[in-house]
Design an enzyme around this catalytic site. Structure first.
Site, mmCIF file in Angstrom:
data_model
loop_
_atom_site.group_PDB
_atom_site.id
_atom_site.type_symbol
_atom_site.label_atom_id
_atom_site.label_comp_id
_atom_site.label_asym_id
_atom_site.label_seq_id
_atom_site.Cartn_x
_atom_site.Cartn_y
_atom_site.Cartn_z
ATOM 1 N N SER A 151 -5.946 8.421 10.317
ATOM 2 C CA SER A 151 -5.735 9.865 10.316
ATOM 3 C C SER A 151 -7.009 10.536 9.847
ATOM 4 C CB SER A 151 -4.590 10.241 9.375
ATOM 5 O OG SER A 151 -4.515 11.647 9.190
ATOM 6 N N TYR A 158 -0.989 9.652 1.094
ATOM 7 C CA TYR A 158 -1.255 9.457 2.516
ATOM 8 C C TYR A 158 -2.759 9.320 2.776
ATOM 9 C CZ TYR A 158 -0.588 10.129 7.564
ATOM 10 O OH TYR A 158 -0.562 9.970 8.930
#
Length: 243
Positions: free
Chosen positions: A142, A155
């Site tokens: 990501s 995350y």
């Protein structure tokens, strides 16, 4: 490598980006093991779509966060489709909170799926890949792992760790014909990002969200013979957001 001598395993492939990746790899000639945790209907739909297009696929339930799942998942995939010579670590979760308020459980739960599970599955995949002197590992990261994002310390840490792990693995196995790369999506049209899109699209130079198929196309390239000299790379798919 001849058909019937290899298959691809895609984790978290019952919907969204994972389902698109499974369909793309199948279109490229890979028999595909579609892993899911609790999205049985979605996994069945992914398999049906692959088969309708003339490919081969099977759905395999496993919670990749469980340490014992790696061996069971690979055994099932290899029994039904052949040696796993392409692994796409796509399964991911998020539990957002500000760092000061985040619990140990929230932090650990995200790392368990996004990073530790990817490590275990990569380690297991390398057994067969090293013997075959061929393999493709593609980890779905990501842009949050590259630039951070307030409220997503867990995350971001998991995706940054995944990128560093991928680069290290690439250096270890490159001489055996194995590549390990990262695809790092930005804002993509998925259920996970549905509530965020309206606010974020304005910050994307392309002025739109990406599609799962656009991410899948990049994974397909990295899994192909055309990408045999691409190793340890991070391919950003974000419409210019991090440019």
């Amino acid at each position: 490598m001849a058909d019937g001598e290899r298959c691809a395993l895609v984790t978290g492939a019952s919907r969204g980006i994972g389902a698109a990746i499974a369909s793309r790899l199948a279109a490229d000639g890979w028999p595909v093991a579609v892993n899911f945790r609790d999205g049985e209907e979605g996994a069945a739909a992914t398999v049906a779509a692959v088969e309708a297009a003339g490919g081969r696929a099977c759905a395999i339930q496993a919670d990749v966060a469980r340490p014992e799942s790696a061996d069971a998942l690979f055994a099932a995939a290899e029994a039904r489709l052949g040696p796993v010579l392409a692994l796409v670590n796509n399964a991911g979760v998020s539990q957002d909170n500000l760092c000061a308020a985040m619990s140990d459980e929230e932090f650990t739960a995200v790392l368990d799926v996004n990073l530790t599970a990817a490590f275990r599955l990569t380690r297991r995949a390398l057994r067969g890949m090293l013997r075959a002197r061929f393999g493709r590992i593609v980890n779905v990261g990501s842009i949050v792992g590259l630039r951070g994002n307030p409220g997503q310390v867990n995350y971001a840490a998991s995706k940054a760790g995944l990128t560093a792990m991928t680069r290290t693995v690439a250096g270890e196995v490159a001489r055996r014909g194995i590549t390990a790369n990262v695809v790092a999506p930005g804002l993509i049209e998925t259920a996970m990002t549905a509530e965020l899109q309206a606010d974020l699209v304005r910050s994307v130079p392309a002025r739109r969200a990406g599609s799962p198929d656009e991410v899948a196309a990049c994974v397909g390239f990295l899994a192909s013979d055309a990408a045999s000299y691409v190793n340890g790379a991070t391919l950003v798919v974000d419409g210019g957001l991090t440019a």
